[in-house]
Design a protein around this motif. Structure first.
Motif, mmCIF file in Angstrom:
data_model
loop_
_atom_site.group_PDB
_atom_site.id
_atom_site.type_symbol
_atom_site.label_atom_id
_atom_site.label_comp_id
_atom_site.label_asym_id
_atom_site.label_seq_id
_atom_site.Cartn_x
_atom_site.Cartn_y
_atom_site.Cartn_z
ATOM 1 N N HIS A 81 -20.534 -2.236 -8.724
ATOM 2 C CA HIS A 81 -21.068 -0.945 -9.153
ATOM 3 C C HIS A 81 -22.457 -1.032 -9.775
ATOM 4 O O HIS A 81 -23.287 -0.135 -9.582
ATOM 5 N N LEU A 85 -25.723 0.838 -8.290
ATOM 6 C CA LEU A 85 -26.647 1.672 -9.061
ATOM 7 C C LEU A 85 -28.074 1.176 -8.894
ATOM 8 O O LEU A 85 -29.003 1.968 -8.709
ATOM 9 N N TRP A 88 -29.338 2.297 -5.573
ATOM 10 C CA TRP A 88 -29.588 3.741 -5.630
ATOM 11 C C TRP A 88 -30.917 4.021 -6.337
ATOM 12 O O TRP A 88 -31.756 4.783 -5.854
ATOM 13 N N THR A 134 -25.737 9.602 -9.943
ATOM 14 C CA THR A 134 -26.081 8.641 -10.995
ATOM 15 C C THR A 134 -25.004 8.594 -12.070
ATOM 16 O O THR A 134 -24.580 7.512 -12.490
ATOM 17 N N ARG A 137 -21.887 6.764 -10.897
ATOM 18 C CA ARG A 137 -22.090 5.314 -10.853
ATOM 19 C C ARG A 137 -22.109 4.716 -12.255
ATOM 20 O O ARG A 137 -21.563 3.635 -12.486
ATOM 21 N N VAL A 138 -22.711 5.411 -13.197
ATOM 22 C CA VAL A 138 -22.741 4.940 -14.584
ATOM 23 C C VAL A 138 -21.323 4.843 -15.133
ATOM 24 O O VAL A 138 -20.963 3.857 -15.794
ATOM 25 N N ALA A 156 -27.455 8.073 -17.817
ATOM 26 C CA ALA A 156 -28.147 8.493 -16.591
ATOM 27 C C ALA A 156 -29.601 8.836 -16.909
ATOM 28 O O ALA A 156 -30.514 8.484 -16.152
ATOM 29 N N THR A 160 -32.818 6.829 -15.236
ATOM 30 C CA THR A 160 -33.667 7.569 -14.284
ATOM 31 C C THR A 160 -34.909 8.169 -14.934
ATOM 32 O O THR A 160 -35.943 8.301 -14.281
#
Length: 193
Positions: A81, A85, A88, A134, A137-138, A156, A160
């Motif tokens: 995971h 991330l 991504w 996001t 995934r977090v 997140a 980001t």
């Protein structure tokens, strides 16, 4: 025998030509230099054709952007995971770092501050889907104990936000190394708690 034109094919051709023209003009003249008149002239359509599908140049450019990046945003699912991330975030940074796309999306974000319809469209089509991906995934990484015990929404933002800050405020194009540094800083907090 005379063939009758298929209106759905003609309108699809026009739609594609309009989106292509919008992207080309943004690359050549910058976001601010694009007008509906220029898009129509480049696409070989009338302004009413554009206004039939889009309420403003900003909406045309947002659609052009979305179609252009659709293939570039990747959603890896490898089972790791944290690496998913990372992949991504690399794809987001890659799209934003593209000199043909980053300034375009910065222009759309800027225009959205004054155009409520565009702001709503950007929120629904860009922000919400990327945010949901996001955050999901977090949460998975937190479940593994590899991210701090903070709100997934906050995390997140932490992973980001710096990417968007680099594009929108600093005018710098975020790279893979930058993404890795940000992600390492956030995940290291889990090891220290």
């Amino acid at each position: 025998m005379t063939r009758t034109a298929d209106p759905s094919r003609r309108s699809e051709r026009s739609r594609v030509a309009i989106l292509r023209a919008a992207l080309e003009l943004c690359r050549e003249q910058g976001f601010g230099g694009v007008t509906i008149e220029k898009i129509a002239a480049r696409a070989g359509v009338g302004k009413p054709t554009i206004y039939r599908w889009w309420p403003s140049k900003h909406a045309v450019i947002l659609d052009a952007f979305m179609e252009h990046i659709a293939a570039e945003l990747t959603f890896p699912e490898t089972g790791d995971h944290l690496e998913d991330l990372r992949g991504w975030l690399h794809s987001i940074a890659g799209v934003l770092a593209d000199p043909a796309v980053g300034p375009l999306i910065a222009g759309v974000v800027g225009a959205a501050q004054y155009d409520p319809a565009l702001a709503k469209e950007f929120h629904e089509r860009v922000y919400v889907p990327t945010r949901e991906t996001t955050v999901a995934r977090v949460r998975r990484i937190q479940d593994e104990g590899r991210m701090p015990d903070l709100s997934p929404d906050t995390l997140a933002d932490l992973v980001t936000g710096p990417i968007w800050f680099r594009l929108l405020v600093a005018g710098d194009l975020p790279g893979r190394d930058y993404v890795d540094t940000v992600l390492a800083a956030v995940t290291s907090q889990a090891q220290n708690t």
